[in-house]
Design a protein around this motif. Sequence first.
Motif, short mmCIF file in Angstrom:
data_model
loop_
_atom_site.label_atom_id
_atom_site.label_comp_id
_atom_site.label_asym_id
_atom_site.label_seq_id
_atom_site.Cartn_x
_atom_site.Cartn_y
_atom_site.Cartn_z
N ARG C 46 0.84 -1.21 0.00
CA ARG C 46 0.00 0.00 0.00
C ARG C 46 0.87 1.26 0.00
O ARG C 46 0.49 2.28 -0.58
N ALA C 49 2.15 1.58 -3.44
CA ALA C 49 1.04 1.91 -4.35
C ALA C 49 0.45 3.28 -4.04
O ALA C 49 -0.60 3.62 -4.58
N THR C 50 1.07 4.05 -3.16
CA THR C 50 0.65 5.41 -2.79
C THR C 50 -0.66 5.45 -2.01
O THR C 50 -1.23 6.53 -1.82
N ALA C 51 -1.15 4.31 -1.54
CA ALA C 51 -2.40 4.33 -0.78
C ALA C 51 -2.16 4.74 0.66
O ALA C 51 -3.09 5.10 1.37
N LEU C 52 -0.92 4.66 1.09
CA LEU C 52 -0.59 4.88 2.49
C LEU C 52 0.76 5.61 2.54
O LEU C 52 1.69 5.21 1.85
N PRO C 53 0.85 6.67 3.33
CA PRO C 53 2.16 7.32 3.44
C PRO C 53 3.02 6.62 4.49
O PRO C 53 2.51 6.15 5.51
N PRO C 66 6.55 9.76 -3.94
CA PRO C 66 5.10 9.71 -3.67
C PRO C 66 4.66 10.50 -2.44
O PRO C 66 3.47 10.63 -2.20
N ARG C 72 3.15 11.86 -6.27
CA ARG C 72 2.15 10.81 -6.09
C ARG C 72 1.32 10.64 -7.37
O ARG C 72 1.03 9.54 -7.81
N LEU C 73 0.93 11.79 -7.92
CA LEU C 73 0.13 11.75 -9.15
C LEU C 73 0.92 11.08 -10.27
O LEU C 73 0.39 10.26 -11.03
N ARG C 76 0.94 7.41 -9.75
CA ARG C 76 -0.35 6.78 -10.02
C ARG C 76 -0.61 6.64 -11.52
O ARG C 76 -1.36 5.76 -11.95
N ARG C 77 0.00 7.53 -12.30
CA ARG C 77 -0.18 7.44 -13.76
C ARG C 77 0.60 6.26 -14.34
O ARG C 77 0.39 5.89 -15.48
N LEU C 79 0.91 3.31 -12.55
CA LEU C 79 0.67 2.23 -11.60
C LEU C 79 -0.58 1.41 -11.92
O LEU C 79 -1.60 1.95 -12.34
N LYS C 105 -8.18 6.44 -14.66
CA LYS C 105 -6.76 6.43 -15.03
C LYS C 105 -6.50 7.42 -16.17
O LYS C 105 -5.49 7.32 -16.85
#
Lengths: 533, 229, 290
Positions: C46, C49-53, C66, C72-73, C76-77, C79, C105
């Motif tokens: 996570r 995957a940038t879901a969690l810092p 991230p 982060r953006l 995500r582009r 990922l 996406k």
Amino acid sequence: MTATMTVAAPARPTPSSTQGRRRALLALARFESIRMLRHPLTVAAALLFLAPWLWGWLSGSANRYPVLPDELITIQLLALPILGGSALIVANLVTLRAHRHKVDASYDVLVLPPAWRVGGFLLALLPLAGLSLLLAGVPVGDSAALPGAAGSVDIATLLTPSALTLLLGAVGVLAGVLIRSVLIAPLVVLLVLVLEFLVITPLIIETGWRFLLPVYVSEFTVPVPAGVSDRPAARHLAYLIGITVLLAAAVLARANARRQVVAAGLVVGLILAVGGGLTQSRPDPGLAAARVTVEERAASIQSCEIRGDVTYCFFEGFGGFVPGWDAVVTSVRAVVPASAASSGPPLAVRQRASLDAITAAGWTGSIAEDRRVVAGWKVEDAAAGTPEAVRVDTSWGDDRAAAALAAEVAYRLMAAKAYDGGNFLCGAPAALLVWLVGQASPTTLAGMRSLDETSFGALSFSDISSRYGILVPDRAAAPALELLRRADEVAPLVERHWVELTAPETPLERFGAIFGVPIQPLAPDDEALPCVA
Amino acid sequence: MSGLPAVGASGQAAGRLVPGRGERLRTVAALVWPTLRATRISPLLAAGVVGAAIVTPPAVTGSILPPDEHITLLRLVMACVGLGVTFTLDDPAKPTAETLPVAAWLGALLRAVLAAVVGGACWAAALLVTRSGPETTSLPYPDLTREAATVAVVAFLASAVGWRRSPRGIGSPLAAPMLLLGMAVVALLPAPVALLVGTGDGWDAAHDRWTFLLAGTLLVTAGVLTARR
Amino acid sequence: MTAVQATGLALRYGRTTALEDVTFTLRTGVTGLLGPNGAGKTTLLRIVATALPADGGTLRVFGHDPSTPPGRLAVRRLLGYLPQDPGFHPSFTAFEFVDYVAILKELTHRATRHTEVARVLSAVGLDDRRRSRIRTLSGGMKQRLALAAALVGDPDLVILDEPTVGLDPEQRLRFRELIADLGERKTVLLSTHQTEDVMSLCQEVVVLDRGRVRFEGTPTELAGLAAGRVWTSAAREAGALASWRTGTGLHRHVGDPPSGAALVEPSIEDGYLTLVGAAAEASAIAGGAR
């Protein structure tokens, strides 16, 4: 993974038996009750429920003269939306948890069948009801411990918040087994409030049907002496518990519980609900007589206490108010000339309750009726050895009540007789009375200002609870209020001109001339005012 | 399953290029329909119907109620619609969608617009029903609408908080009770800061407080939605 | 090319340390992430995957940071992420759902997007169920649908958290084929309990235990950790780290072999057991000493 790991013998469920299931049911109820008690909504609701009491305690604004039966009614009215509402929502969330977390499929194959599981949810409401009792007991206990508290705590009424918690909690469980949406519970809470306070109460407040509401709303807006209220608290409690049992039976029926269990629940619930519901609205033959006694022959059931040269008479349980009354009487006597402080017959203060005119539906009497009742009281006072007794209300503790009593006492000292009720007080005596009330103490001054803010056309020394309060037209009140800033120079003039100022025929203009304050010209409306002779 | 074909079947296959303003607008436009479909609007509709039902009896029976009672009924309608709004951000696809490049607040904004349209329609219906009753034309409808907007924004904030706190993206079980609790707190506020006042001297001052609350809630909501997820 | 560079990553949940000083590098190809339950695998995924810092340490994904919004953006582009417990809108069809994810996406060109959605649905074998409502799909189909959602847009970094859960043997083989293809061009981080998946798919493997990286190397190197520590015998060995009866009737043991034991070639599973079991034993001994 280590070679030294030891594995305990596996625990196997007890072979299915009624006893084993009962134990499982109790274990489940215990588990769920802990979760319900620890639920953030329960905690928040508990804090919110106590917030008004805490605020009064911290800010010092709490009433030091609470009337306990009325406190209990207020607590019920708070308990319904806050404790009952939170119990409904929390019970609903608990019931829907398996569905919300998508584990109902795995729960469906567990040993404890659905009916027993919902039975566990219902049983888990009991500790929540216990918490409600505790929460209701805190402010009530605090009030009861005050020396100025009036009345007594009725256990059935004290238990009503707990019954409401059980009732609405059962509604929450029922909603959960009927409709699988968390929206329903909050909506039901809103609907209960709408039905209780906005639809049913206004429609049936005057009828016996009001006893069928979850919360009994008093037919009186003022505290009343014991034996006068028609609130059958114990039977109402039985009625609430009966409804709860019926709801529980519905929950169990929906969960396919054994027919005998559901039938037993229905029978018990019906007996309690119908029995309690019907008998609570049965007319009490002694009630009418008790009300007549309270209203017209109060002296026959009151106790009296003598403080100095003043006699204070009060209904049973209201003796705690006497020190407060005495403080006001003393403060008013301190601002009148010494000769006036003991004018007329020995000073007496008698508590009065006017029951038939002041109900939750509003003021239903008339000035003529008002004067007739007051005349009857005067006769009774004379017969009881307290002629021209000053009248005081059944509620006490706020500035407004103090101002109302101060006005009655001031009138009694000015006129050497009690106020007759009904008409306006006019001329110089009216202005003097306002000045005396404002001068007596900061409390009476604050109360008078508060009454002035809610009066229109005339300053009414009457809380909503009192129908016989003194009325002073604004034209007479204005110069006296103006004078309150100049106490040092006014007091000697009051003493010097006391006889002239208290004479009913002395015009307001003379008051203005003596104190050097402008008087507004007489408006056409003022000319029509019926003044006290 | 079969193997993936070669990359870059189209120029945009990877969505690799940093999109410009036009591209972002196209993203928003493309999102509208699926977002509408993904939003749980039925609770809002159901709550709106219940709200309308609350104000219907006086209008149908022609009962003449004091203005303050009409106001209380309309405030209950606000609470109902608010409860419906707390379901707006429920998103069971949150675990799948939380690391995608399009900002979460954009989807939330689209859902907010939808909730505003549906909730606004419910509120308008309640006002129309109320106005059809006797002696209701002088009620302070604009101020009440300001109250309703504030309750709806508070409900949306509760929904956002619930959505953020729920790993599964289902925030309504937290948000709906939170809203009711908030309204109970508001109902118990002491006179100097009271919000639920009747028509009278304190009305204008209370509605100044409603305006502050509305503005504050909007700011907090924006903060909650745009905070690091 | 280095796709992911993690240095000293740390995360705490209150008093619980979820990750501590986690350092590793990911390059093009498939990297397996192994570890016992509660080791911090999902937390680590996570974070990547940038879901969690993360609370501490540095992370660079294709050079992007991230911890900053633009970084982060950018990540995500690039990922594709399949969470351990993916979520869906049950009323959507399979096609609509992946299409929705594709929009998120930033695949905005309708025709291109639809082609891409059809491609990934075909890749995961859901061609024939593209018009089916998600609520009607089986658990395995939903898992494949989530995989399609992760793969849409042809991401450069694909993070898969236990992707083979719920897949039948045939689907698992097809999944391996798919991931192997992907690993030739992309960076894939695969968390799994299936050691055979790691052996057959991964060029690199990272073992995480109690929030720390215990091993980073090739699957063969991981298996090599158990060299000389795996043997068979006719009876169970009480002193072994692990001991079980195999289908041949012989017992296979991992641990310190007795003298003269019949040593056998270690598998990746043996290496993993040696690594994690030794750590657990050391921890237990340390705990007992305290």
